[in-house]
Design an enzyme around this catalytic site. Structure first.
Site, short mmCIF file in Angstrom:
data_model
loop_
_atom_site.label_atom_id
_atom_site.label_comp_id
_atom_site.label_asym_id
_atom_site.label_seq_id
_atom_site.Cartn_x
_atom_site.Cartn_y
_atom_site.Cartn_z
N HIS A 1 0.81 -1.22 0.00
CA HIS A 1 0.00 0.00 0.00
C HIS A 1 0.85 1.27 0.00
O HIS A 1 0.34 2.36 -0.24
CB HIS A 1 -1.01 0.00 1.15
N ASP B 1 0.17 -7.66 1.46
CA ASP B 1 0.51 -6.24 1.54
C ASP B 1 2.02 -6.02 1.58
O ASP B 1 2.52 -5.19 2.33
CB ASP B 1 -0.16 -5.57 2.75
N SER C 1 4.72 2.77 7.61
CA SER C 1 4.38 1.62 6.78
C SER C 1 5.57 1.12 5.98
O SER C 1 6.24 1.88 5.29
CB SER C 1 3.27 2.00 5.79
#
Length: 341
Positions: A39, A71, A153
């Site tokens: 992402h 992911d 992230s």
């Protein structure tokens, strides 16, 4: 320890059609391969992102491969320098609750930020929907209390020896709006053993294959020998699937896999997604009030636009393709990025 490991951590900037997004990543090798979250790079134009090393040097990088199921993504620097510092990858199976950890990344665009905490829980089923897509990522994650925020992230979670044990990927938030979310001491990281498997596949072929069981599930309970336990209730068995070949039946309740308790549909999905095709697993199943062990040989998930590699759906209608939803609670969200637009 932060100074010793920070050279292996990078900041990633992505320029989508509008604004600018930021995330983090870790250097895998001297060839310039970098592991991050899918992402983080999903909005990249022309498969190109900008990477900043810890010493401030800036490089362009291209996307090698992405995997929406876990992911995860791998990018590679164009013309990488000769002095890259690859991260030391640890063993997430050796992690125990209470271990000290350190997260390093680029939260809110603040590069080289380190936060510390402990491992709060293991094999925590986390369901997160990727922004702008219908894909649901289900992971049995490492739960931590170290502060992580948008921009972390794809960054590493280190153990006390400076080895990467996880990839920070999502947080629990009290807000339904990811742009307003922040750390409340409930962060989650993808175990590094899963990340290593996916990264090696992405580097080799640009894509990743996943094991699957071939059932649709619901959360439920089962009682055997006077003991009631949580589990995953089989609602449908796909013909010719590993589950069918092993003799699993509708209404069987899976309460453990390889001796690990299965708390529900998402829990079983997370365990299956962390395994490899061809790998055998022993499922403890309650059938007709009796517990029995069933050996299953997992197979490769046939990838389609609508399918994913797990085994379940919880809190809603069944899905024979094997994706998992969280029943609409909306608690676990992938990190937002530090949008500057």
């Amino acid at each position: 320890m932060s100074a010793a490991v920070s050279a292996s951590v990078v900041s990633i900037k992505v320029t989508p059609q509008q604004g600018q997004d930021e995330g983090s990543g870790i250097i895998l090798d001297t060839k310039g391969h970098i592991l991050t979250n899918n992402h983080v790079v999903a909005g990249a134009q022309n498969n190109t992102v900008t990477v900043t090393l810890t010493d401030g040097r800036i490089f362009s990088a291209t996307i090698v491969g992405t995997d929406t199921t876990t992911d995860l993504a791998v990018i590679v620097l164009k013309n990488p320098p000769s002095d890259l510092s690859p991260a030391a990858l640890g063993d997430s199976s050796a992690v125990v609750v209470g271990d000290p950890v350190m997260a390093v990344g680029n939260p809110l665009g603040l590069a080289n930020t380190a936060t510390t905490g402990i491992v709060s829980a293991l094999d925590r089923p986390v369901s997160a929907s990727e922004g702008g897509s219908s894909t649901t990522v289900v992971t049995n994650a490492i739960q931590i209390d170290a502060a992580i925020n948008p921009g972390n992230s794809g960054g590493p979670l280190f153990d006390a020896q400076g080895r990467v044990i996880g990839i920070t990927s999502s947080i629990a938030t009290l807000s339904q709006t990811s742009s307003q979310s922040g750390s409340i001491g409930l962060g989650f990281a993808i175990p590094v053993n899963l990340a290593k498997n996916i990264a090696s596949q992405l580097i080799s072929t640009g894509s990743a294959k996943h094991a699957f069981l071939g059932v649709s599930l619901q959360d439920g309970t089962a009682t055997a020998d006077g003991v009631t336990r949580q589990g995953a209730v089989i609602e449908q068995v796909s013909s010719g699937s590993p589950a069918s070949n092993a003799g699993l039946q509708v209404k069987d309740v899976v309460v453990a896999i390889d001796g690990k308790a299965v708390a529900g549909a998402e829990s079983l999905t997370g365990y299956v997604r962390a395994m490899s095709a061809g790998q055998q697993a022993t499922l403890t199943v309650v059938r007709g009030g009796k517990a029995l062990d069933v050996t299953v040989t997992l197979a490769v998930q046939a990838e389609t636009a609508a399918s994913s590699s797990g085994s379940s759906q919880s809190g809603g209608s069944s899905n024979p393709n094997g994706s998992t939803q969280q029943g609409g609670q909306g608690l676990f969200n992938p990190f937002g990025f530090f949008g500057q637009g």
